[in-house]
Design a protein around this motif. Structure first.
Motif, PDB file in Angstrom:
ATOM      1  N   GLU A  47      -6.738   3.350   1.649  1.00 25.61           N
ATOM      2  CA  GLU A  47      -6.360   1.948   1.558  1.00 25.61           C
ATOM      3  C   GLU A  47      -5.708   1.545   2.871  1.00 25.61           C
ATOM      4  N   SER A  48      -5.976   0.323   3.309  1.00 26.47           N
ATOM      5  CA  SER A  48      -5.352  -0.187   4.528  1.00 26.47           C
ATOM      6  C   SER A  48      -4.723  -1.543   4.239  1.00 26.47           C
ATOM      7  N   ALA A  49      -3.612  -1.808   4.917  1.00 29.19           N
ATOM      8  CA  ALA A  49      -2.911  -3.079   4.740  1.00 29.19           C
ATOM      9  C   ALA A  49      -2.211  -3.424   6.040  1.00 29.19           C
ATOM     10  N   TRP A  50      -1.863  -4.679   6.180  1.00 33.44           N
ATOM     11  CA  TRP A  50      -1.081  -5.100   7.327  1.00 33.44           C
ATOM     12  C   TRP A  50      -0.080  -6.149   6.887  1.00 33.44           C
ATOM     13  N   GLY A  51       1.001  -6.257   7.671  1.00 30.53           N
ATOM     14  CA  GLY A  51       2.055  -7.179   7.281  1.00 30.53           C
ATOM     15  C   GLY A  51       2.754  -7.777   8.484  1.00 30.53           C
ATOM     16  N   LEU A 106      18.728 -11.659   6.974  1.00 32.50           N
ATOM     17  CA  LEU A 106      17.644 -11.896   6.027  1.00 32.50           C
ATOM     18  C   LEU A 106      16.356 -11.387   6.637  1.00 32.50           C
ATOM     19  N   ALA A 107      15.469 -10.836   5.808  1.00 31.69           N
ATOM     20  CA  ALA A 107      14.160 -10.383   6.274  1.00 31.69           C
ATOM     21  C   ALA A 107      13.103 -10.840   5.277  1.00 31.69           C
ATOM     22  N   LEU A 108      12.015 -11.412   5.805  1.00 30.04           N
ATOM     23  CA  LEU A 108      10.878 -11.849   4.996  1.00 30.04           C
ATOM     24  C   LEU A 108       9.650 -11.112   5.489  1.00 30.04           C
ATOM     25  N   SER A 109       8.916 -10.445   4.566  1.00 30.64           N
ATOM     26  CA  SER A 109       7.786  -9.601   4.953  1.00 30.64           C
ATOM     27  C   SER A 109       6.594  -9.820   4.018  1.00 30.64           C
ATOM     28  N   PRO A 110       5.631 -10.674   4.391  1.00 34.18           N
ATOM     29  CA  PRO A 110       4.400 -10.796   3.607  1.00 34.18           C
ATOM     30  C   PRO A 110       3.427  -9.670   3.947  1.00 34.18           C
ATOM     31  N   VAL A 111       2.543  -9.317   2.992  1.00 37.63           N
ATOM     32  CA  VAL A 111       1.609  -8.201   3.156  1.00 37.63           C
ATOM     33  C   VAL A 111       0.214  -8.622   2.690  1.00 37.63           C
ATOM     34  N   ALA A 133      -9.311  -5.702  -0.406  1.00 39.43           N
ATOM     35  CA  ALA A 133      -8.980  -6.128  -1.766  1.00 39.43           C
ATOM     36  C   ALA A 133      -9.190  -7.627  -1.883  1.00 39.43           C
ATOM     37  N   ARG A 134      -9.374  -8.084  -3.087  1.00 38.33           N
ATOM     38  CA  ARG A 134      -9.470  -9.516  -3.362  1.00 38.33           C
ATOM     39  C   ARG A 134      -8.454  -9.846  -4.434  1.00 38.33           C
ATOM     40  N   PRO A 135      -7.555 -10.757  -4.244  1.00 40.36           N
ATOM     41  CA  PRO A 135      -7.351 -11.473  -2.987  1.00 40.36           C
ATOM     42  C   PRO A 135      -6.694 -10.554  -1.948  1.00 40.36           C
ATOM     43  N   ARG A 136      -6.839 -10.899  -0.673  1.00 37.37           N
ATOM     44  CA  ARG A 136      -6.241 -10.079   0.386  1.00 37.37           C
ATOM     45  C   ARG A 136      -4.715 -10.180   0.371  1.00 37.37           C
ATOM     46  N   TYR A 137      -4.177 -11.378   0.128  1.00 35.54           N
ATOM     47  CA  TYR A 137      -2.718 -11.541   0.101  1.00 35.54           C
ATOM     48  C   TYR A 137      -2.153 -10.816  -1.110  1.00 35.54           C
ATOM     49  N   GLN A 138      -1.243  -9.874  -0.867  1.00 40.18           N
ATOM     50  CA  GLN A 138      -0.688  -9.046  -1.935  1.00 40.18           C
ATOM     51  C   GLN A 138       0.701  -9.478  -2.388  1.00 40.18           C
ATOM     52  N   GLY A 139       1.411 -10.240  -1.535  1.00 35.34           N
ATOM     53  CA  GLY A 139       2.748 -10.675  -1.899  1.00 35.34           C
ATOM     54  C   GLY A 139       3.690 -10.599  -0.714  1.00 35.34           C
ATOM     55  N   ALA A 140       4.981 -10.721  -0.999  1.00 31.66           N
ATOM     56  CA  ALA A 140       5.981 -10.715   0.068  1.00 31.66           C
ATOM     57  C   ALA A 140       7.292 -10.153  -0.461  1.00 31.66           C
ATOM     58  N   ARG A 191      13.900  -8.828  -3.351  1.00 33.39           N
ATOM     59  CA  ARG A 191      12.905  -8.922  -4.408  1.00 33.39           C
ATOM     60  C   ARG A 191      11.509  -8.870  -3.812  1.00 33.39           C
ATOM     61  N   ASP A 192      10.636  -8.114  -4.472  1.00 32.03           N
ATOM     62  CA  ASP A 192       9.220  -8.097  -4.137  1.00 32.03           C
ATOM     63  C   ASP A 192       8.521  -9.143  -4.987  1.00 32.03           C
ATOM     64  N   PHE A 193       7.917 -10.128  -4.337  1.00 31.10           N
ATOM     65  CA  PHE A 193       7.161 -11.171  -5.022  1.00 31.10           C
ATOM     66  C   PHE A 193       5.691 -10.770  -4.969  1.00 31.10           C
ATOM     67  N   VAL A 194       5.183 -10.259  -6.098  1.00 28.92           N
ATOM     68  CA  VAL A 194       3.851  -9.677  -6.155  1.00 28.92           C
ATOM     69  C   VAL A 194       2.844 -10.737  -6.569  1.00 28.92           C
ATOM     70  N   HIS A 195       1.811 -10.921  -5.750  1.00 27.38           N
ATOM     71  CA  HIS A 195       0.755 -11.879  -6.079  1.00 27.38           C
ATOM     72  C   HIS A 195      -0.071 -11.326  -7.234  1.00 27.38           C
ATOM     73  N   ARG A 196      -0.180 -12.087  -8.293  1.00 31.45           N
ATOM     74  CA  ARG A 196      -0.916 -11.663  -9.487  1.00 31.45           C
ATOM     75  C   ARG A 196      -0.374 -10.363 -10.063  1.00 31.45           C
ATOM     76  N   GLY A 197       0.939 -10.250 -10.103  1.00 29.81           N
ATOM     77  CA  GLY A 197       1.581  -9.067 -10.673  1.00 29.81           C
ATOM     78  C   GLY A 197       3.004  -9.401 -11.068  1.00 29.81           C
ATOM     79  N   ASP A 198       3.748  -8.383 -11.455  1.00 29.12           N
ATOM     80  CA  ASP A 198       5.133  -8.570 -11.869  1.00 29.12           C
ATOM     81  C   ASP A 198       6.063  -8.391 -10.674  1.00 29.12           C
ATOM     82  N   ASP A 199       6.889  -9.408 -10.433  1.00 31.36           N
ATOM     83  CA  ASP A 199       7.893  -9.299  -9.376  1.00 31.36           C
ATOM     84  C   ASP A 199       8.918  -8.235  -9.766  1.00 31.36           C
ATOM     85  N   GLU A 200       9.547  -7.638  -8.771  1.00 31.14           N
ATOM     86  CA  GLU A 200      10.563  -6.629  -9.077  1.00 31.14           C
ATOM     87  C   GLU A 200      11.651  -6.620  -8.013  1.00 31.14           C
TER      88      GLU A 200
END
Length: 196
Positions: free
Chosen positions: A56-60, A77-82, A87-94, A116-125
């Motif tokens: 698997e490969s990803a970039w952020g 403060l740090a903001l990190s989208p990935v 994968a579809r969709p490519r955006y995984q969250g931030a 907090r991890d904001f997960v695209h199409r998933g459960d935030d944690e």
């Protein structure tokens, strides 16, 4: 874990690390960041080979701000989208994280992260952690951490060697306490550059 500090104006940094986990899981990470005005901006890529699965490969990206608010105490403060490469969709969250660093002594720094991890199409944690860093031997520093990420609690110890004026090497061991993650070893290197 991150600290509430950013590069100085005119500085950039290259970093890379390799992680090997129990069961054969491997991750290679490479990234670069530069100070741009009041922020540190970075980009990174990761290539992972999970247990029993293909690669698997990803970039952020990362934008980080930090400021000393009292002598020896900084917040940030740090903001990190990935994004995922295959994968579809490519955006995984931030991930959004608050950072704090207290230099308790000239050789001891304490770091706190909460976010907090904001997960695209998933459960935030939630994610959080605390660490202590000691720099007492010429060219060496030691770190101990207790943190939670990816639904797993870890304890980590590591050492960093300032191998040259602008580069360092570090080795650490993260031990899984609870959760689905696995214990791992990480070997990394960082190179500091001065922009002209």
């Amino acid at each position: 874990m991150d600290d509430a500090a950013i590069l100085e104006p005119g500085q950039c940094e290259l970093e890379g690390w390799f992680t090997r986990a129990r069961g054969g899981e491997r991750v290679f990470h490479a990234g670069a960041g530069c100070r741009v005005g009041p922020l540190e901006l970075g980009v990174a890529g990761e290539h992972a080979r999970p247990r029993g699965a293909g690669s698997e490969s990803a970039w952020g990206l990362q934008a980080k701000w930090a400021q000393e608010v009292a002598k020896g105490f900084s917040v940030g403060l740090a903001l990190s989208p990935v994004w995922a490469a295959h994968a579809r969709p490519r955006y995984q969250g931030a991930t959004l994280a608050g950072l704090a660093t207290w230099v308790a002594h000239e050789n001891v720094a304490l770091h706190l992260n909460a976010g907090r991890d904001f997960v695209h199409r998933g459960d935030d944690e939630n994610r959080y952690g605390v660490s202590a860093e000691w720099t007492g031997i010429s060219g060496w520093s030691l770190v101990a951490e207790r943190y939670k990420e990816s639904q797993t609690h870890f304890a980590r110890v590591g050492a960093r060697w300032l191998a040259g004026e602008n580069w360092s090497v570090d080795l650490s061991r993260a031990h899984r306490l609870t959760g689905p993650g696995v214990s791992n070893w990480t070997l990394g290197a960082t190179w500091l550059l001065e922009r002209k």
